[in-house]
Design an enzyme around this catalytic site. Structure first.
Site, PDB file in Angstrom:
ATOM      1  N   GLY A 245       0.838  -1.199   0.000  1.00  0.00           N
ATOM      2  CA  GLY A 245       0.000   0.000   0.000  1.00  0.00           C
ATOM      3  C   GLY A 245       0.867   1.241   0.000  1.00  0.00           C
ATOM      4  O   GLY A 245       1.989   1.219   0.507  1.00  0.00           O
TER       5      GLY A 245
ATOM      6  N   GLN B  12       3.268   9.904   0.772  1.00  0.00           N
ATOM      7  CA  GLN B  12       4.531   9.199   0.968  1.00  0.00           C
ATOM      8  C   GLN B  12       5.530   9.488  -0.145  1.00  0.00           C
ATOM      9  O   GLN B  12       6.728   9.224   0.005  1.00  0.00           O
ATOM     10  CB  GLN B  12       4.305   7.684   1.097  1.00  0.00           C
TER      11      GLN B  12
ATOM     12  N   CYS C 119       5.833  -0.200   7.382  1.00  0.00           N
ATOM     13  CA  CYS C 119       5.438   0.921   6.528  1.00  0.00           C
ATOM     14  C   CYS C 119       6.638   1.316   5.682  1.00  0.00           C
ATOM     15  O   CYS C 119       7.760   1.364   6.193  1.00  0.00           O
ATOM     16  CB  CYS C 119       5.007   2.094   7.410  1.00  0.00           C
ATOM     17  N   LEU C 120       6.400   1.604   4.413  1.00  0.00           N
ATOM     18  CA  LEU C 120       7.511   1.991   3.539  1.00  0.00           C
ATOM     19  C   LEU C 120       8.168   3.286   4.023  1.00  0.00           C
ATOM     20  O   LEU C 120       9.324   3.545   3.712  1.00  0.00           O
ATOM     21  CB  LEU C 120       7.011   2.155   2.094  1.00  0.00           C
TER      22      LEU C 120
ATOM     23  N   HIS D 211      -4.587   1.604   7.619  1.00  0.00           N
ATOM     24  CA  HIS D 211      -3.197   2.081   7.736  1.00  0.00           C
ATOM     25  C   HIS D 211      -2.952   3.186   6.703  1.00  0.00           C
ATOM     26  O   HIS D 211      -2.407   4.243   7.019  1.00  0.00           O
ATOM     27  CB  HIS D 211      -2.232   0.904   7.518  1.00  0.00           C
ATOM     28  N   GLU D 212      -3.378   2.942   5.463  1.00  0.00           N
ATOM     29  CA  GLU D 212      -3.158   3.932   4.393  1.00  0.00           C
ATOM     30  C   GLU D 212      -3.956   5.199   4.640  1.00  0.00           C
ATOM     31  O   GLU D 212      -3.480   6.304   4.396  1.00  0.00           O
ATOM     32  CB  GLU D 212      -3.528   3.345   3.028  1.00  0.00           C
TER      33      GLU D 212
ATOM     34  N   HIS E 287      -2.345   7.686   6.803  1.00  0.00           N
ATOM     35  CA  HIS E 287      -1.348   8.531   6.131  1.00  0.00           C
ATOM     36  C   HIS E 287      -1.986   9.834   5.645  1.00  0.00           C
ATOM     37  O   HIS E 287      -1.353  10.881   5.645  1.00  0.00           O
ATOM     38  CB  HIS E 287      -0.743   7.802   4.920  1.00  0.00           C
TER      39      HIS E 287
HETATM   40 NI    NI Z   1       2.494   3.156   5.616  1.00  0.00          NI
END
Ligand code: NI
Length: 172
Positions: free
Chosen positions: A46, A51, A92-93, A134-135, A138
């Site tokens: 995701g 991000q 998380c990235l 989660h997304e 963000h």
């Molecule tokens: Ni994330």
């Protein structure tokens, strides 16, 4: 399509609240294509636009296990959350190489616009429900580490800051 740089914590942009998309046009589609390619390249499931530094309420996801199953969420809104929770170990990235267990509602209903700007409603459960929540965090400038104890969060941020400060070593 192009692979973009993924911002990592600590970074002020990641704490910004993203803005609604007014219309889904070519620019937004291009952005979603880039986001998807960036996500695949980073081996994530995701990615939110912020991000890669773009404060728009756009998310791409792919939780397909065998083949590619890209999903696009524009201006997502959660309609119903289950009072029952489930726990996943999340990463998380934007918080590289750090993982922690997070509790979230186990199911939810999400209203959003798809890649073509059509209104959709999705009933999500399991990994899909956790991932979308989660997304969507963000989009509000929230990271999964915000759910951890102050101490644990501090340790993670410190570790990430150190990694960032590292300079390249050369031997001449
Ligand atoms: Ni994330």
């Amino acid at each position: 399509m192009a692979v973009k740089t993924i911002l990592t914590e600590p970074n002020k942009l990641l704490r910004q609240v993203s803005l609604p998309v007014e219309k889904v046009g070519n620019e937004e589609k291009q952005l979603m294509d880039d986001m998807l390619e960036t996500m695949y390249e980073a081996k994530g499931i995701g990615l939110a636009a912020i991000q890669i530094g773009i404060p728009k309420r756009i998310i791409v996801m792919d939780i397909g296990s065998k083949k590619k199953e890209p999903m696009y969420f524009i201006n997502p809104v959660i309609k119903n959350k289950n009072s029952e929770h489930s726990t996943y170990e999340e990463g998380c990235l934007s918080v590289p190489n750090q993982f922690a267990e997070v509790d979230r509602p186990s199911t939810c209903e999400v209203e959003f616009l798809d890649y073509n700007g059509n209104k959709k409603i999705l009933k999500a459960s399991g990994l899909l429900a956790t991932c979308i929540q989660h997304e969507m965090d963000h989009l509000e400038g929230i990271l999964f580490i915000d759910y951890l104890s102050k101490l644990k969060k501090m340790m993670i941020v410190k570790k990430l800051s150190k990694q960032k400060d590292k300079v390249d070593r050369i031997i001449v």
